[in-house]
Write a protein that holds these residues in place. Structure first.
Motif, mmCIF file in Angstrom:
data_model
loop_
_atom_site.group_PDB
_atom_site.id
_atom_site.type_symbol
_atom_site.label_atom_id
_atom_site.label_comp_id
_atom_site.label_asym_id
_atom_site.label_seq_id
_atom_site.Cartn_x
_atom_site.Cartn_y
_atom_site.Cartn_z
ATOM 1 N N GLN A 156 37.232 51.014 6.239
ATOM 2 C CA GLN A 156 37.748 50.117 7.276
ATOM 3 C C GLN A 156 36.719 49.057 7.634
ATOM 4 O O GLN A 156 37.067 47.894 7.882
ATOM 5 C CB GLN A 156 38.126 50.915 8.524
ATOM 6 N N ALA A 157 35.435 49.424 7.629
ATOM 7 C CA ALA A 157 34.385 48.452 7.922
ATOM 8 C C ALA A 157 34.357 47.362 6.858
ATOM 9 O O ALA A 157 34.207 46.171 7.164
ATOM 10 C CB ALA A 157 33.032 49.156 8.001
ATOM 11 N N VAL A 158 34.510 47.771 5.588
ATOM 12 C CA VAL A 158 34.555 46.787 4.500
ATOM 13 C C VAL A 158 35.797 45.902 4.644
ATOM 14 O O VAL A 158 35.747 44.683 4.462
ATOM 15 C CB VAL A 158 34.555 47.500 3.131
ATOM 16 N N LYS A 159 36.904 46.524 4.977
ATOM 17 C CA LYS A 159 38.161 45.792 5.108
ATOM 18 C C LYS A 159 38.119 44.811 6.283
ATOM 19 O O LYS A 159 38.666 43.704 6.208
ATOM 20 C CB LYS A 159 39.294 46.803 5.296
ATOM 21 N N ASP A 160 37.459 45.201 7.385
ATOM 22 C CA ASP A 160 37.432 44.364 8.580
ATOM 23 C C ASP A 160 36.552 43.138 8.419
ATOM 24 O O ASP A 160 36.748 42.125 9.094
ATOM 25 C CB ASP A 160 36.927 45.172 9.783
ATOM 26 N N PRO A 162 36.106 40.698 6.016
ATOM 27 C CA PRO A 162 36.746 39.402 5.737
ATOM 28 C C PRO A 162 37.735 38.990 6.816
ATOM 29 O O PRO A 162 37.907 37.791 7.070
ATOM 30 C CB PRO A 162 37.443 39.629 4.389
ATOM 31 N N ALA A 163 38.383 39.974 7.470
ATOM 32 C CA ALA A 163 39.310 39.628 8.552
ATOM 33 C C ALA A 163 38.553 39.006 9.717
ATOM 34 O O ALA A 163 38.995 38.017 10.323
ATOM 35 C CB ALA A 163 40.061 40.879 9.016
ATOM 36 N N ARG A 164 37.392 39.565 10.028
ATOM 37 C CA ARG A 164 36.573 39.017 11.109
ATOM 38 C C ARG A 164 36.076 37.623 10.746
ATOM 39 O O ARG A 164 36.052 36.716 11.589
ATOM 40 C CB ARG A 164 35.401 39.964 11.374
ATOM 41 N N LEU A 169 36.433 31.678 11.286
ATOM 42 C CA LEU A 169 36.719 30.352 10.714
ATOM 43 C C LEU A 169 37.823 29.659 11.496
ATOM 44 O O LEU A 169 37.722 28.475 11.831
ATOM 45 C CB LEU A 169 37.122 30.496 9.250
ATOM 46 N N ALA A 170 38.899 30.395 11.798
ATOM 47 C CA ALA A 170 40.011 29.809 12.540
ATOM 48 C C ALA A 170 39.559 29.334 13.916
ATOM 49 O O ALA A 170 39.934 28.249 14.369
ATOM 50 C CB ALA A 170 41.139 30.829 12.672
ATOM 51 N N PRO A 187 35.521 37.811 16.726
ATOM 52 C CA PRO A 187 34.164 37.683 17.254
ATOM 53 C C PRO A 187 34.143 36.702 18.409
ATOM 54 O O PRO A 187 35.033 35.865 18.562
ATOM 55 C CB PRO A 187 33.377 37.134 16.051
ATOM 56 N N ALA A 188 33.135 36.808 19.239
ATOM 57 C CA ALA A 188 33.002 35.885 20.353
ATOM 58 C C ALA A 188 32.621 34.512 19.823
ATOM 59 O O ALA A 188 31.779 34.385 18.949
ATOM 60 C CB ALA A 188 31.946 36.390 21.338
ATOM 61 N N SER A 189 33.270 33.477 20.341
ATOM 62 C CA SER A 189 32.939 32.113 19.936
ATOM 63 C C SER A 189 33.183 31.186 21.102
ATOM 64 O O SER A 189 34.098 31.405 21.896
ATOM 65 C CB SER A 189 33.766 31.676 18.731
#
Length: 253
Positions: A156-160, A162-164, A169-170, A187-189
């Motif tokens: 799940q960490a590996v999967k998360d 690229p989603a993060r 990016l968005a 993530p916080a931005s």
């Protein structure tokens, strides 16, 4: 100190991992030499294409090359005595010649490990039937619940990741806080005052195509592309009955 000298045939490097076709035998031998060096054995290595003088300076090596040509290579010399020619010796042989206790590497691959890998792959693929199938097999091989939890957590960490990265990016392109997406992975931005003009470096299109893709159309062909028909629930499509549950036994139907 024991000295092992290796006279390699002409090659770009002695690691065995360079070039388009890595040599597993050479890579293993290189690792074995590193293992010897870590135990106090001095290792010297000479490449025919880069250090031909070393081959001439060793009478025994020069004799083998004169007699057998490059078929004599590689040549392994221990304290001035030729120990092998025309092949790379094993770690056990090297250790025996050098008087070092050999400890053979122990592989970890097993049926249980294979099932842990499959469980992680199922998590990455969001495949519930796969997960159930490999979960059952893993338990039969003695895999503990704690080990399965670790496999799922790692997958799940590996999967998360690229989603993060995608949410980040968005948020950067839209100049909003990633929390606006309502995802726990966001993530916080910090939002910026001005809209961005940044665009992905892919020619301004998705998947290498400048054309819009219609629903059911093949990318790059527009609305006239070949369509993909999805059978409705209850149709006789493969493995998708009205209940929505996959059919068949085993993993992935």
């Amino acid at each position: 100190m024991t000295v092992i000298e290796v006279f390699d045939p002409a090659m770009c490097c002695s690691t065995g991992v360079c070039g388009p076709s890595p040599d597993p035998v050479l890579a293993t031998f290189t690792a074995d030499l590193d293992w010897l060096a870590a135990r106090g054995v001095e290792v010297r290595r000479f490449n025919l294409s880069q250090e031909p003088g070393a081959f001439v300076q060793r009478p025994a090596v020069q004799h083998l090359l004169t007699r057998d040509g490059e078929q004599a290579l590689p040549i392994v010399v221990l304290d001035g005595e030729v120990r092998s020619s025309g092949r790379y010796p094993s770690r056990g042989e090297l250790a025996g010649w050098a008087g070092v206790e050999a400890v053979e590497a122990v592989g970890v691959w097993s049926d249980a490990v294979a099932e842990l890998v499959a469980v992680g792959a199922a998590v990455g693929a969001n495949c519930e039937p796969c997960f159930k199938y490999h979960y059952d097999k893993a338990r039969k091989f003695g895999v503990t619940n704690e080990e399965l939890v670790a496999a799922v957590r790692t997958a799940q960490a590996v999967k998360d990741t690229p989603a993060r990265a995608m949410l980040s990016l968005a948020a950067r392109l839209l100049r909003v806080d990633a929390a606006a997406f309502g995802s726990p992975l966001a993530p916080a931005s910090a939002p910026a005052d001005e809209p961005t003009t940044e665009t992905p470096d892919n020619g301004g299109s998705c998947c290498g195509s400048d054309e819009p893709v219609a629903i059911g159309a093949t990318p790059g062909t527009g609305s006239a592309g070949a369509s993909v028909t999805v059978p409705p629930a209850g149709d006789d499509g493969p493995g998708i009955p009205a209940s929505g549950e996959p059919t068949g036994s085993g993993c992935c139907g």
